[in-house]
Design an enzyme around this catalytic site. Structure first.
Site, mmCIF file in Angstrom:
data_model
loop_
_atom_site.group_PDB
_atom_site.id
_atom_site.type_symbol
_atom_site.label_atom_id
_atom_site.label_comp_id
_atom_site.label_asym_id
_atom_site.label_seq_id
_atom_site.Cartn_x
_atom_site.Cartn_y
_atom_site.Cartn_z
ATOM 1 N N SER A 160 -8.068 -12.701 27.091
ATOM 2 C CA SER A 160 -7.414 -13.761 28.518
ATOM 3 C C SER A 160 -7.657 -15.391 28.267
ATOM 4 O O SER A 160 -8.146 -15.422 27.625
ATOM 5 C CB SER A 160 -8.128 -12.803 29.076
ATOM 6 O OG SER A 160 -9.055 -13.639 29.599
ATOM 7 N N LYS A 161 -7.167 -15.521 30.030
ATOM 8 C CA LYS A 161 -7.504 -17.515 29.284
ATOM 9 C C LYS A 161 -8.784 -17.628 29.161
ATOM 10 O O LYS A 161 -9.307 -18.392 28.886
ATOM 11 C CB LYS A 161 -6.439 -18.163 30.475
ATOM 12 C CG LYS A 161 -7.778 -17.728 32.285
ATOM 13 C CD LYS A 161 -6.797 -18.726 32.455
ATOM 14 C CE LYS A 161 -7.267 -18.418 34.064
ATOM 15 N NZ LYS A 161 -6.590 -17.425 34.794
ATOM 16 N N ARG A 162 -10.332 -16.893 29.856
ATOM 17 C CA ARG A 162 -11.346 -17.124 29.952
ATOM 18 C C ARG A 162 -12.008 -16.854 28.626
ATOM 19 O O ARG A 162 -13.377 -17.174 28.754
ATOM 20 C CB ARG A 162 -11.827 -16.347 30.744
ATOM 21 C CG ARG A 162 -12.164 -16.269 32.514
ATOM 22 C CD ARG A 162 -12.485 -15.973 33.007
ATOM 23 N NE ARG A 162 -11.710 -13.920 33.005
ATOM 24 C CZ ARG A 162 -10.835 -13.709 33.229
ATOM 25 N NH1 ARG A 162 -10.356 -14.855 34.226
ATOM 26 N NH2 ARG A 162 -10.280 -12.955 33.525
ATOM 27 N N ASP A 163 -10.875 -16.047 27.205
ATOM 28 C CA ASP A 163 -12.012 -16.037 25.878
ATOM 29 C C ASP A 163 -11.645 -16.843 25.653
ATOM 30 O O ASP A 163 -10.711 -17.611 25.174
ATOM 31 C CB ASP A 163 -10.922 -14.720 25.585
ATOM 32 C CG ASP A 163 -11.026 -13.220 26.107
ATOM 33 O OD1 ASP A 163 -12.247 -13.250 26.063
ATOM 34 O OD2 ASP A 163 -10.170 -12.672 26.153
#
Ligand code: GLU
Length: 454
Positions: A227-230
């Site tokens: 995900s974009k938080r990774d």
């Protein structure tokens, strides 16, 4: 030129996620491999989230990766407009076709798509109620990656919401029809949409494109989708961290594709040559930060010294290691020594700080090791006059005079090296010592030895 037309259809969110970049890359590669056309279509129907900045992140990211599009924003084309927000009348025309064919109905203010088949009611776990279902003939997708996939839709679905906005399924299919898309290459997470889309193609009496659903990218650890938080998920971060676009692109190619031999580092021309659906894996890909870093380091080592210096300079400057006007010749000769050791451009300030400033850390562990084996002050007191006298101050001559010194003192020349390196750099490792002394110059070297001795 071939008749193949593929598209990348992102919704601008303000980020260029590695999964989107991979979808863009695979479409681009397929177009370039087949001599087809790569279309960029902006799915900007979500008015809240779409902004010029969000679009810019996306276009900049694609340009950075070298993914040029043949039709789309900035370049135009015969199938425009390429922004969904400008295609309202086209959607209305196509909706009318479905209405005229009796394939829609209104319910609670929304317009629904009517599936064809036998209707019955069944208890629905999700809605916790009896709902109407439809027995349809299963949709068969001959997926170019996954092989034969069969799925039956069993519920009518909304085409136009209460607020008058057409939904993703409708606009996506209408665009693919009106833009003459022949191959839809997109993430496996869209597989559940594809049966709806095929129902729509059938209702429009248009042959559906070939579908190729590409595997998910899993995060480095665990089983979840990246995900974009990774860490490592955003392309714009690679750019600002000084990764080379060619290395990132090469790495992303390997997320779900391989050349069927063990090779990982491949030129883009060769990838274009080899890229095709049979090379795409069915199984999920997993993000591997180390592999990306290693590939990036390989690409960095291959740069000629002028390009390497050009890229390295801002990193050294931002870290306060060099001034903006730092001398190009000195910079190049230092970087020539450091380039083979560089893991990344980001690592350069730490790697070569001591070449530029006297404010560098002295590694205490190295000091302890050296003291255990020798008396560095005695050794360096012997070395100092030799280095003050050697002419010219170049690595061959330095080596010869240190060897002569070692002989007269009755030991091997390398006995001097750890203490010498430590005194001039504060480190236990680094580039080859003698060329390093030559690059640093006599003044810097002897000054540091004197300081060490006092
Ligand atoms: N806008 C959709 C997405 O970003 C496009 C899906 C597709 O490629 O059809 O996921």
């Amino acid at each position: 030129m071939s008749n193949i037309r593929v598209r990348f259809a992102p919704s601008p969110t303000g980020f260029f996620h590695i999964g989107s970049a991979r979808t863009a890359l695979f479409n681009w590669l397929y177009a370039r491999h087949t001599g087809g056309t790569f279309v960029l279509r902006i799915e900007d129907t979500d008015k809240e989230r779409n902004s010029d900045e969000a679009l810019k992140v996306l276009l900049d990211g694609m340009k950075w990766m070298g993914l040029d599009w043949d039709e789309g924003p900035d370049v135009g084309g015969n199938y425009g407009p390429y922004f969904q927000s400008q295609r309202q009348t086209i959607y209305e025309q196509y909706l009318k076709k479905l209405q005229d064919a009796g394939r829609t109905y209104e319910k609670e203010g929304a317009i629904w798509f009517r599936l064809e088949g036998e209707r019955y009611t069944a208890y629905d776990e999700f809605h916790k109620a009896e709902i109407e279902k439809v027995k349809t003939a299963p949709i068969v997708i001959e997926d170019a990656v996954r092989g034969r996939v069969e799925r039956a839709e069993e519920k009518d679905f909304v085409l136009v919401r209460k607020d008058g906005n057409p939904v993703f399924h409708l606009v996506n299919v209408v665009d693919d029809i009106t833009m003459g898309i022949t191959h839809v290459i997109r993430g496996e997470d869209h597989l559940s949409n594809t049966s709806k889309h095929v129902e729509l193609f059938k209702a429009f009496e248009v042959e559906a494109p070939v579908f190729a659903h590409i595997p998910l990218i899993l995060k480095e650890e665990g089983s979840g989708k990246m995900s974009k938080r990774d860490k490592g998920a955003l392309i714009e971060e690679y750019e600002s961290r000084g990764f080379l676009a060619a290395a990132v692109r090469n790495y992303i190619t390997l997320l779900g594709w391989n050349p069927k031999d063990q090779r990982e580092k491949l030129d883009i021309e060769e990838i274009i040559d080899l890229f095709d659906f049979p090379g795409i894996n069915k199984g999920n890909a997993r993000f591997d930060e180390k592999k990306l870093a290693a590939l990036n380091a390989e690409y960095l080592r291959e740069l000629n010294i002028a390009s390497f210096t050009f890229l390295a300079r801002p990193f050294l400057h931002t870290a306060g290691v060099v001034s903006e006007e730092a001398d190009e010749d000195y910079l190049q000769s230092v970087l020539k020594l450091c380039q083979p050791k560089a893991r990344s451009l980001e690592s350069l300030p730490e790697l070569c700080r001591y070449f530029f400033t006297d404010e560098y850390p002295m590694d205490t562990k190295t000091a302890e090791k050296i003291i255990k084996k020798s008396d560095p002050k005695t050794l360096l007191a012997e070395v100092l006059p030799v280095l003050e006298g050697v002419e010219p101050f170049q690595h061959e001559e330095i080596k010869n005079s240190l060897e002569t010194l070692a002989q007269t003192q009755g030991h091997k020349v390398f006995v001097y090296f750890p203490a010498l390196r430590y005194a001039v750099s504060g480190q236990g490792g680094g580039p080859d010592l003698l060329p390093m002394l030559e690059v640093m110059g006599r003044k810097r070297v002897t000054k540091r030895i004197k300081e060490f001795l006092t």
